[in-house]
Every structure is written in structure tokens, then in C-alpha cells.
Design an enzyme around this catalytic site. Structure first.
Site, PDB file in Angstrom:
ATOM      1  N   HIS A 195       0.883  -1.475  -0.882  1.00  0.00           N
ATOM      2  CA  HIS A 195       0.205   0.235   0.010  1.00  0.00           C
ATOM      3  C   HIS A 195       1.033   1.582   0.049  1.00  0.00           C
ATOM      4  O   HIS A 195       0.649   2.211  -0.719  1.00  0.00           O
ATOM      5  CB  HIS A 195      -0.625  -0.227   1.476  1.00  0.00           C
ATOM      6  CG  HIS A 195      -1.794  -1.095   1.080  1.00  0.00           C
ATOM      7  ND1 HIS A 195      -1.973  -1.388   2.444  1.00  0.00           N
ATOM      8  CD2 HIS A 195      -3.084  -1.217   0.401  1.00  0.00           C
ATOM      9  CE1 HIS A 195      -3.513  -2.710   2.430  1.00  0.00           C
ATOM     10  NE2 HIS A 195      -3.374  -2.426   1.251  1.00  0.00           N
ATOM     11  N   ARG A 208      -1.834  -6.027  -8.392  1.00  0.00           N
ATOM     12  CA  ARG A 208      -0.900  -7.430  -8.025  1.00  0.00           C
ATOM     13  C   ARG A 208      -0.729  -8.111  -8.781  1.00  0.00           C
ATOM     14  O   ARG A 208       0.870  -8.705  -8.878  1.00  0.00           O
ATOM     15  CB  ARG A 208      -1.108  -8.019  -6.576  1.00  0.00           C
ATOM     16  CG  ARG A 208      -0.774  -6.435  -5.322  1.00  0.00           C
ATOM     17  CD  ARG A 208      -1.411  -7.431  -4.472  1.00  0.00           C
ATOM     18  NE  ARG A 208      -3.368  -7.795  -4.171  1.00  0.00           N
ATOM     19  CZ  ARG A 208      -3.746  -7.836  -3.452  1.00  0.00           C
ATOM     20  NH1 ARG A 208      -3.643  -8.106  -2.389  1.00  0.00           N
ATOM     21  NH2 ARG A 208      -4.619  -8.626  -3.516  1.00  0.00           N
ATOM     22  N   SER A 249      -3.061  -8.114   3.094  1.00  0.00           N
ATOM     23  CA  SER A 249      -3.390  -7.515   4.277  1.00  0.00           C
ATOM     24  C   SER A 249      -3.808  -8.425   5.522  1.00  0.00           C
ATOM     25  O   SER A 249      -3.513  -8.827   6.587  1.00  0.00           O
ATOM     26  CB  SER A 249      -4.614  -6.382   4.485  1.00  0.00           C
ATOM     27  OG  SER A 249      -3.767  -4.668   3.873  1.00  0.00           O
ATOM     28  N   LYS A 257     -18.518  -5.172   7.818  1.00  0.00           N
ATOM     29  CA  LYS A 257     -17.115  -5.944   7.610  1.00  0.00           C
ATOM     30  C   LYS A 257     -16.480  -6.357   9.823  1.00  0.00           C
ATOM     31  O   LYS A 257     -17.091  -5.281  10.305  1.00  0.00           O
ATOM     32  CB  LYS A 257     -15.934  -4.884   7.106  1.00  0.00           C
ATOM     33  CG  LYS A 257     -15.987  -5.789   4.926  1.00  0.00           C
ATOM     34  CD  LYS A 257     -14.673  -5.456   4.939  1.00  0.00           C
ATOM     35  CE  LYS A 257     -14.482  -6.654   3.143  1.00  0.00           C
ATOM     36  NZ  LYS A 257     -13.268  -6.107   2.996  1.00  0.00           N
TER      37      LYS A 257
HETATM   38  O1  PNS Z   1      -8.980  -2.439   0.206  1.00  0.00           O
HETATM   39  P1  PNS Z   1     -10.435  -3.149  -0.344  1.00  0.00           P
HETATM   40  O2  PNS Z   1     -11.318  -3.520   0.815  1.00  0.00           O
HETATM   41  O3  PNS Z   1      -9.802  -3.707  -1.473  1.00  0.00           O
HETATM   42  O4  PNS Z   1     -11.240  -1.725  -1.146  1.00  0.00           O
HETATM   43  C1  PNS Z   1     -12.288  -2.160  -1.168  1.00  0.00           C
HETATM   44  C2  PNS Z   1     -12.839  -0.600  -2.002  1.00  0.00           C
HETATM   45  C3  PNS Z   1     -12.947   0.688  -0.739  1.00  0.00           C
HETATM   46  C4  PNS Z   1     -12.340   0.057  -3.069  1.00  0.00           C
HETATM   47  C5  PNS Z   1     -14.438  -0.770  -2.240  1.00  0.00           C
HETATM   48  O5  PNS Z   1     -15.136  -1.737  -1.492  1.00  0.00           O
HETATM   49  C6  PNS Z   1     -15.449   0.491  -2.245  1.00  0.00           C
HETATM   50  O6  PNS Z   1     -15.110   1.437  -3.233  1.00  0.00           O
HETATM   51  N1  PNS Z   1     -16.154   0.326  -1.386  1.00  0.00           N
HETATM   52  C7  PNS Z   1     -17.145   1.626  -1.083  1.00  0.00           C
HETATM   53  C8  PNS Z   1     -18.153   0.935  -1.769  1.00  0.00           C
HETATM   54  C9  PNS Z   1     -18.591   1.634  -3.110  1.00  0.00           C
HETATM   55  O7  PNS Z   1     -18.397   2.360  -3.934  1.00  0.00           O
HETATM   56  N2  PNS Z   1     -18.961   0.569  -3.978  1.00  0.00           N
HETATM   57  C10 PNS Z   1     -19.379   0.977  -5.340  1.00  0.00           C
HETATM   58  C11 PNS Z   1     -18.273   0.901  -6.209  1.00  0.00           C
HETATM   59  S1  PNS Z   1     -17.276  -0.512  -5.778  1.00  0.00           S
END
Ligand code: PNS
Length: 159
Positions: free
Chosen positions: A17, A90, A128, A41
Site C-alpha cells: 500500500h 498485484r 493485509s 465487515k
Molecule cells: O482494500 P479493499 O477492501 O480491497 O478496498 C475496497 C474498496 C474500499 C476500494 C471498495 O470496497 C469500495 O470502493 N467501497 C466503497 C463502496 C462503493 O462505492 N461501492 C461501489 C463501487 S465498488
């Protein structure tokens, strides 16, 4: 001012990150590292702890700000005046899901674009969840997480 948002769970922040944040910060005037507040979560670290760890490790990057958000990412980005989303890739396995997210985010708000940065090869396997598992089972994650984060992981997982 060109503002970008680098969103994620960061539970906890890893060197992968940090590498993405460092490189993204050179490409914009302001980078907001945004931690998702997701009540459904069950994270290891609280929002406050994750934000604090990110603030510690991003301290030397003057144009990086750490924040948290809930709800739609595109709404948050637009509220913050950002039309660029940063994502790290990745491996090909990340790509499908990330591409779906990029498409839905553009569908939700066509002003928003996603920029993908290829993770440094040395962090390509890092996540993570893997870091949490290794620490829980007694292994070392030195060099895979920023200094200080491993101590916090040990304190949480080996009480
Ligand atoms: O580190 P992660 O858990 O892979 O991050 C995921 C994240 C936060 C980027 C994704 O879950 C997100 O954008 N969540 C916000 C909710 C949202 O906008 N959802 C619709 C589009 S994905």
C-alpha cells in the site's frame, strides 16, 4: 489542483500500500488515502487505528492526507474534489474485480476515472489478510509492513 483518492480497507497498511501511495503522490497535487468505514465487515483494527497507522507512515509525504469514508466511493471522491481513483494491481487475479469496480464507478459518476498502478514485483503476493494470518500463526512480517505495524499486529493477535 489535481486531487486523487486512494481507497481501501488498509487492515492494516502494508509496504505494498505504502509503495502505491508514494508513487501516486508524485502524480497529483494532493493524494487522499481514504479508509472505508464498512459496518458489515469485521476488521481487526478500528477505523481510528487504521487512520492513525496510515498517518504515521505517510507523515513524510506532505501532499498526502489520510481520511475515512462511508457510502459510495464516487460520492466521497466528488465531495473531496477528486476525479481520480488510485488502485494497485498485484496480479491478473486482482484485475477482474478492479475492472468491474472501475466500470461501476464510471457508471455511477462519469467524471471519475480509475488509474491502476502495478504493484512493485517484490510486493506482488502481499495482502493485509496474509499478513494478519502470518502474525497470528507466529511468523514474522518484518519488511512487509511499515515499522510499528508489526508490533500493533502482535499486540492484537497474540494476546
Ligand atoms: O482494500 P479493499 O477492501 O480491497 O478496498 C475496497 C474498496 C474500499 C476500494 C471498495 O470496497 C469500495 O470502493 N467501497 C466503497 C463502496 C462503493 O462505492 N461501492 C461501489 C463501487 S465498488
Amino acid at each position: 489542483m489535481r486531487t486523487a483518492v486512494y481507497p481501501g480497507s488498509f487492515d492494516p497498511v502494508t509496504m505494498g500500500h505504502l509503495d502505491i501511495a508514494r508513487r501516486a503522490a508524485t502524480m497529483c497535487d494532493r493524494l487522499i488515502v481514504a479508509v472505508l468505514r464498512n459496518p458489515s465487515k469485521n476488521p481487526l483494527f478500528t477505523i481510528g487505528e487504521r487512520v492513525e497507522m496510515l498517518e504515521e507512515v505517510c507523515r513524510d509525504m506532505p501532499n498526502v492526507e489520510v481520511d475515512s469514508f462511508e457510502g459510495l466511493l464516487v460520492d466521497y471522491a466528488c465531495q473531496r474534489g477528486a476525479h481520480i481513483l488510485i488502485k494497485g494491481l498485484r496480479a491478473v487475479s486482482d484485475f477482474e474485480c478492479e475492472l468491474q469496480q472501475a466500470h461501476i464507478n464510471r457508471r455511477l459518476d462519469s467524471r471519475v476515472d480509475t488509474v491502476f498502478l502495478a504493484t512493485e514485483a517484490c510486493y506482488a503476493y502481499l495482502s493485509s489478510s496474509l499478513v494478519r494470518e502470518v502474525v497470528m500463526l507466529g511468523g514474522s512480517v518484518a519488511g512487509l509492513v511499515p515499522p510499528g505495524v508489526e508490533d500493533r499486529l502482535i499486540a492484537k493477535l497474540r494476546q
